[in-house]
Design a protein around this motif. Structure first.
Motif, PDB file in Angstrom:
ATOM      1  N   ARG A  35      -1.719  10.550   8.786  1.00 45.00           N
ATOM      2  CA  ARG A  35      -1.469   9.334   7.998  1.00 45.00           C
ATOM      3  C   ARG A  35      -0.072   9.345   7.403  1.00 45.00           C
ATOM      4  O   ARG A  35       0.655   8.343   7.466  1.00 45.00           O
ATOM      5  N   THR A  36       0.299  10.480   6.819  1.00 40.53           N
ATOM      6  CA  THR A  36       1.636  10.599   6.226  1.00 40.53           C
ATOM      7  C   THR A  36       2.710  10.428   7.296  1.00 40.53           C
ATOM      8  O   THR A  36       3.733   9.769   7.071  1.00 40.53           O
ATOM      9  N   THR A  37       2.461  11.022   8.462  1.00 38.90           N
ATOM     10  CA  THR A  37       3.437  10.929   9.551  1.00 38.90           C
ATOM     11  C   THR A  37       3.670   9.472   9.949  1.00 38.90           C
ATOM     12  O   THR A  37       4.818   9.030  10.101  1.00 38.90           O
ATOM     13  N   THR A  40       5.497   7.615   7.021  1.00 35.37           N
ATOM     14  CA  THR A  40       6.889   8.072   6.910  1.00 35.37           C
ATOM     15  C   THR A  40       7.711   7.574   8.090  1.00 35.37           C
ATOM     16  O   THR A  40       8.859   7.136   7.925  1.00 35.37           O
ATOM     17  N   PHE A  41       7.098   7.613   9.276  1.00 40.86           N
ATOM     18  CA  PHE A  41       7.793   7.122  10.473  1.00 40.86           C
ATOM     19  C   PHE A  41       8.261   5.676  10.254  1.00 40.86           C
ATOM     20  O   PHE A  41       9.407   5.334  10.551  1.00 40.86           O
ATOM     21  N   MET A  42       7.353   4.839   9.729  1.00 41.87           N
ATOM     22  CA  MET A  42       7.690   3.426   9.551  1.00 41.87           C
ATOM     23  C   MET A  42       8.836   3.252   8.544  1.00 41.87           C
ATOM     24  O   MET A  42       9.728   2.420   8.753  1.00 41.87           O
ATOM     25  N   GLN A  43       8.805   4.050   7.471  1.00 39.60           N
ATOM     26  CA  GLN A  43       9.889   3.970   6.480  1.00 39.60           C
ATOM     27  C   GLN A  43      11.221   4.402   7.093  1.00 39.60           C
ATOM     28  O   GLN A  43      12.245   3.750   6.874  1.00 39.60           O
ATOM     29  N   LEU A  44      11.203   5.473   7.877  1.00 35.21           N
ATOM     30  CA  LEU A  44      12.431   5.969   8.496  1.00 35.21           C
ATOM     31  C   LEU A  44      12.914   4.995   9.567  1.00 35.21           C
ATOM     32  O   LEU A  44      14.110   4.747   9.713  1.00 35.21           O
ATOM     33  N   TYR A  65       4.348  -5.090   1.937  1.00 37.14           N
ATOM     34  CA  TYR A  65       3.087  -4.764   2.632  1.00 37.14           C
ATOM     35  C   TYR A  65       3.187  -3.346   3.182  1.00 37.14           C
ATOM     36  O   TYR A  65       3.553  -3.170   4.350  1.00 37.14           O
ATOM     37  N   PRO A  66       2.870  -2.342   2.391  1.00 37.22           N
ATOM     38  CA  PRO A  66       3.000  -0.942   2.829  1.00 37.22           C
ATOM     39  C   PRO A  66       2.169  -0.661   4.082  1.00 37.22           C
ATOM     40  O   PRO A  66       1.072  -1.217   4.246  1.00 37.22           O
ATOM     41  N   PRO A  67       2.687   0.199   4.973  1.00 35.19           N
ATOM     42  CA  PRO A  67       1.975   0.544   6.201  1.00 35.19           C
ATOM     43  C   PRO A  67       0.550   1.031   5.917  1.00 35.19           C
ATOM     44  O   PRO A  67       0.334   1.803   4.985  1.00 35.19           O
ATOM     45  N   GLN A  68      -0.388   0.585   6.731  1.00 34.38           N
ATOM     46  CA  GLN A  68      -1.793   0.984   6.604  1.00 34.38           C
ATOM     47  C   GLN A  68      -2.083   2.031   7.671  1.00 34.38           C
ATOM     48  O   GLN A  68      -1.701   1.852   8.830  1.00 34.38           O
ATOM     49  N   SER A  69      -2.766   3.097   7.286  1.00 35.39           N
ATOM     50  CA  SER A  69      -2.942   4.201   8.221  1.00 35.39           C
ATOM     51  C   SER A  69      -4.331   4.832   8.146  1.00 35.39           C
ATOM     52  O   SER A  69      -4.529   5.934   8.639  1.00 35.39           O
ATOM     53  N   GLY A  70      -5.287   4.138   7.524  1.00 41.41           N
ATOM     54  CA  GLY A  70      -6.613   4.725   7.350  1.00 41.41           C
ATOM     55  C   GLY A  70      -7.395   4.894   8.643  1.00 41.41           C
ATOM     56  O   GLY A  70      -8.319   5.710   8.715  1.00 41.41           O
ATOM     57  N   SER A  71      -7.028   4.139   9.668  1.00 39.87           N
ATOM     58  CA  SER A  71      -7.700   4.209  10.967  1.00 39.87           C
ATOM     59  C   SER A  71      -6.791   3.570  12.005  1.00 39.87           C
ATOM     60  O   SER A  71      -5.786   2.937  11.652  1.00 39.87           O
TER      61      SER A  71
END
Ligand code: FAD
Length: 117
Positions: A35-37, A40-44, A65-71
């Motif tokens: 999830r962090t990856t 972080t990828f989207m921010q970078l 709209y922060p990236p969603q990564s729960g699934s």
């Protein structure tokens, strides 16, 4: 200049295809690290995308709209939503995110099967 617009569009199409395909392959049940990856990828990505205007606008989308990564579906749905924000800004039609299904296939499923052997 028309040539520049064509190049920008080419880069955009290739990039969206990569990003959506990546989201379509994101784990259904991601670990905290995965999830962090993704986030972080989207921010970078928003820092490094070579079209400066595009990157600036994308960073504004990320902030609101922060990236969603729960699934997998959360990640793919978020990216589809973000792409629609860009579509809207450029006067392009909205993509039906409910119909995204198997639209993005990289033909890599076999690679993973091999890995498990
Ligand atoms: P694209 O938008 O490139 O989409 C390619 C294909 O993806 C479409 O044909 C469709 O099949 C599918 N698709 C469309 N919408 C979605 C969706 N919501 N979810 C999933 N799939 C979808 N260009 C600019 O001129 N100014 C900008 O500010 C700008 N910002 C950008 C920001 C980012 C982060 C990126 C990656 C690109 C940006 N671009 C920008 C390029 C622009 O988004 C397009 O890629 C380009 O104009 C080519 O458009 P297209 O009509 O071929 O379709």
């Amino acid at each position: 200049k028309l040539e520049n617009a064509t190049l920008k569009a080419e880069l955009g199409r290739a990039t969206w295809r990569f990003l959506h395909t990546m989201a379509a392959r994101f784990p259904d049940k991601p670990t905290k690290d995965e999830r962090t990856t993704f986030e972080t990828f989207m921010q970078l990505f928003g820092r490094l995308y070579p079209c400066g205007d595009c990157a600036r606008h994308f960073r504004a989308i990320l902030a609101e709209y922060p990236p969603q990564s729960g699934s997998r579906s959360a990640a793919a749905g978020w990216l589809c939503f973000a792409h629609n924000k860009v579509n809207d800004r450029l006067g392009k039609p909205e993509f039906d995110c409910n119909a995204i299904g198997d639209f993005y296939d990289c033909g890599c499923a076999e690679d993973d099967k091999d890995k498990k052997k």
